[in-house]
Design a protein around this motif. Sequence first.
Motif, PDB file in Angstrom:
ATOM      1  N   VAL A  12      98.704 -35.594  -3.902  1.00  0.00           N
ATOM      2  CA  VAL A  12      98.836 -37.026  -3.610  1.00  0.00           C
ATOM      3  C   VAL A  12      99.709 -37.702  -4.658  1.00  0.00           C
ATOM      4  CG1 VAL A  12      97.559 -39.207  -3.487  1.00  0.00           C
ATOM      5  CG2 VAL A  12      96.683 -37.190  -2.316  1.00  0.00           C
ATOM      6  N   ARG A  13      99.497 -37.354  -5.920  1.00  0.00           N
ATOM      7  CA  ARG A  13     100.309 -37.952  -6.991  1.00  0.00           C
ATOM      8  C   ARG A  13     101.778 -37.590  -6.842  1.00  0.00           C
ATOM      9  NH1 ARG A  13      98.525 -36.880 -12.791  1.00  0.00           N
ATOM     10  NH2 ARG A  13     100.216 -38.330 -13.128  1.00  0.00           N
ATOM     11  N   SER A  14     102.063 -36.346  -6.511  1.00  0.00           N
ATOM     12  CA  SER A  14     103.463 -35.955  -6.362  1.00  0.00           C
ATOM     13  C   SER A  14     104.085 -36.614  -5.134  1.00  0.00           C
ATOM     14  CB  SER A  14     103.600 -34.437  -6.273  1.00  0.00           C
ATOM     15  OG  SER A  14     103.054 -33.960  -5.068  1.00  0.00           O
ATOM     16  N   PHE A  15     103.288 -36.771  -4.050  1.00  0.00           N
ATOM     17  CA  PHE A  15     103.801 -37.454  -2.864  1.00  0.00           C
ATOM     18  C   PHE A  15     104.154 -38.899  -3.185  1.00  0.00           C
ATOM     19  CE2 PHE A  15     102.916 -40.211   0.769  1.00  0.00           C
ATOM     20  CZ  PHE A  15     103.882 -39.744   1.647  1.00  0.00           C
ATOM     21  N   VAL A  16     103.259 -39.582  -3.895  1.00  0.00           N
ATOM     22  CA  VAL A  16     103.518 -40.980  -4.259  1.00  0.00           C
ATOM     23  C   VAL A  16     104.724 -41.059  -5.180  1.00  0.00           C
ATOM     24  CG1 VAL A  16     102.579 -42.971  -5.498  1.00  0.00           C
ATOM     25  CG2 VAL A  16     101.139 -41.731  -3.886  1.00  0.00           C
ATOM     26  N   GLY A  17     104.805 -40.164  -6.136  1.00  0.00           N
ATOM     27  CA  GLY A  17     105.956 -40.164  -7.043  1.00  0.00           C
ATOM     28  C   GLY A  17     107.256 -39.910  -6.316  1.00  0.00           C
ATOM     29  N   ASN A  18     107.255 -38.979  -5.378  1.00  0.00           N
ATOM     30  CA  ASN A  18     108.477 -38.697  -4.623  1.00  0.00           C
ATOM     31  C   ASN A  18     108.835 -39.832  -3.689  1.00  0.00           C
ATOM     32  OD1 ASN A  18     108.782 -36.215  -5.843  1.00  0.00           O
ATOM     33  ND2 ASN A  18     107.648 -35.131  -4.233  1.00  0.00           N
ATOM     34  N   SER A  19     107.846 -40.496  -3.106  1.00  0.00           N
ATOM     35  CA  SER A  19     108.133 -41.602  -2.195  1.00  0.00           C
ATOM     36  C   SER A  19     108.707 -42.800  -2.930  1.00  0.00           C
ATOM     37  CB  SER A  19     106.881 -42.006  -1.429  1.00  0.00           C
ATOM     38  OG  SER A  19     105.934 -42.566  -2.308  1.00  0.00           O
ATOM     39  N   MET A  20     108.425 -42.908  -4.222  1.00  0.00           N
ATOM     40  CA  MET A  20     108.987 -44.002  -5.013  1.00  0.00           C
ATOM     41  C   MET A  20     110.326 -43.611  -5.634  1.00  0.00           C
ATOM     42  SD  MET A  20     105.790 -45.934  -6.794  1.00  0.00           S
ATOM     43  CE  MET A  20     105.538 -44.738  -8.050  1.00  0.00           C
ATOM     44  N   GLY A  21     110.925 -42.581  -5.142  1.00  0.00           N
ATOM     45  CA  GLY A  21     112.243 -42.206  -5.630  1.00  0.00           C
ATOM     46  C   GLY A  21     112.193 -41.202  -6.763  1.00  0.00           C
ATOM     47  N   GLY A  22     111.072 -40.634  -7.054  1.00  0.00           N
ATOM     48  CA  GLY A  22     110.979 -39.631  -8.097  1.00  0.00           C
ATOM     49  C   GLY A  22     110.955 -40.196  -9.501  1.00  0.00           C
ATOM     50  N   LEU A  23     110.880 -41.506  -9.634  1.00  0.00           N
ATOM     51  CA  LEU A  23     110.853 -42.100 -10.967  1.00  0.00           C
ATOM     52  C   LEU A  23     109.420 -42.106 -11.489  1.00  0.00           C
ATOM     53  CD1 LEU A  23     113.153 -45.146 -10.286  1.00  0.00           C
ATOM     54  CD2 LEU A  23     113.788 -43.015 -11.379  1.00  0.00           C
ATOM     55  N   ARG A  24     109.275 -41.965 -12.783  1.00  0.00           N
ATOM     56  CA  ARG A  24     107.946 -41.949 -13.386  1.00  0.00           C
ATOM     57  C   ARG A  24     107.894 -42.928 -14.557  1.00  0.00           C
ATOM     58  NH1 ARG A  24     105.010 -37.078 -12.183  1.00  0.00           N
ATOM     59  NH2 ARG A  24     106.326 -35.670 -11.015  1.00  0.00           N
ATOM     60  N   GLY A  25     106.731 -43.487 -14.772  1.00  0.00           N
ATOM     61  CA  GLY A  25     106.501 -44.295 -15.969  1.00  0.00           C
ATOM     62  C   GLY A  25     107.159 -45.650 -15.924  1.00  0.00           C
ATOM     63  N   GLY A  26     107.715 -46.024 -17.086  1.00  0.00           N
ATOM     64  CA  GLY A  26     108.287 -47.360 -17.253  1.00  0.00           C
ATOM     65  C   GLY A  26     109.494 -47.617 -16.383  1.00  0.00           C
ATOM     66  N   SER A  27     110.312 -46.579 -16.162  1.00  0.00           N
ATOM     67  CA  SER A  27     111.499 -46.795 -15.332  1.00  0.00           C
ATOM     68  C   SER A  27     111.111 -47.098 -13.896  1.00  0.00           C
ATOM     69  CB  SER A  27     112.409 -45.564 -15.387  1.00  0.00           C
ATOM     70  OG  SER A  27     111.720 -44.427 -14.907  1.00  0.00           O
ATOM     71  N   SER A  28     110.046 -46.477 -13.417  1.00  0.00           N
ATOM     72  CA  SER A  28     109.576 -46.759 -12.065  1.00  0.00           C
ATOM     73  C   SER A  28     109.078 -48.195 -11.964  1.00  0.00           C
ATOM     74  CB  SER A  28     108.451 -45.796 -11.703  1.00  0.00           C
ATOM     75  OG  SER A  28     107.928 -46.107 -10.443  1.00  0.00           O
ATOM     76  N   LEU A  29     108.314 -48.607 -12.946  1.00  0.00           N
ATOM     77  CA  LEU A  29     107.804 -49.971 -12.945  1.00  0.00           C
ATOM     78  C   LEU A  29     108.943 -50.981 -13.019  1.00  0.00           C
ATOM     79  CD1 LEU A  29     105.244 -51.692 -12.987  1.00  0.00           C
ATOM     80  CD2 LEU A  29     105.329 -51.584 -15.472  1.00  0.00           C
ATOM     81  N   ALA A  30     109.937 -50.693 -13.856  1.00  0.00           N
ATOM     82  CA  ALA A  30     111.074 -51.604 -13.978  1.00  0.00           C
ATOM     83  C   ALA A  30     111.867 -51.671 -12.683  1.00  0.00           C
ATOM     84  CB  ALA A  30     111.979 -51.151 -15.124  1.00  0.00           C
ATOM     85  N   SER A  31     112.049 -50.551 -12.023  1.00  0.00           N
ATOM     86  CA  SER A  31     112.810 -50.565 -10.774  1.00  0.00           C
ATOM     87  C   SER A  31     112.064 -51.332  -9.685  1.00  0.00           C
ATOM     88  CB  SER A  31     113.116 -49.141 -10.305  1.00  0.00           C
ATOM     89  OG  SER A  31     111.931 -48.477  -9.945  1.00  0.00           O
ATOM     90  N   TRP A  32     110.733 -51.194  -9.636  1.00  0.00           N
ATOM     91  CA  TRP A  32     109.962 -51.955  -8.661  1.00  0.00           C
ATOM     92  C   TRP A  32     109.995 -53.447  -8.983  1.00  0.00           C
ATOM     93  CZ3 TRP A  32     108.533 -50.681  -4.029  1.00  0.00           C
ATOM     94  CH2 TRP A  32     108.367 -49.346  -3.705  1.00  0.00           C
ATOM     95  N   ALA A  33     110.005 -53.795 -10.247  1.00  0.00           N
ATOM     96  CA  ALA A  33     110.092 -55.210 -10.631  1.00  0.00           C
ATOM     97  C   ALA A  33     111.435 -55.802 -10.215  1.00  0.00           C
ATOM     98  CB  ALA A  33     109.883 -55.358 -12.131  1.00  0.00           C
TER      99      ALA A  33
END
Length: 96
Positions: A12-33
Amino acid sequence: MSSGWRRSIGNVRSFVGNSMGGLRGGSSLASWAVAGTLAYYLWVRPSQQLKKEQEERAALAAASDSYRYVEKRKPIPDPQETGLVYGNKNRGKRSE
């Protein structure tokens, strides 16, 4: 037995990570912001401003002519005679 649910959580974690473009951590949060901010300024805010302008325009039009006629009663349909009956004034006229 316990490795089964750990594996499913990992999937589930890998699916969610891949669905968000494969970004993890702060960069993912910044891109969503950034995406959320852009969506707000490109879609949400203009629609709110348009609605506000339309309400202001309607209020201005209503206030500009204070003596204009505004129908306060809803007409009752009467297909037999004139088509519209206001109140009780046509009740005495009806004779068959």
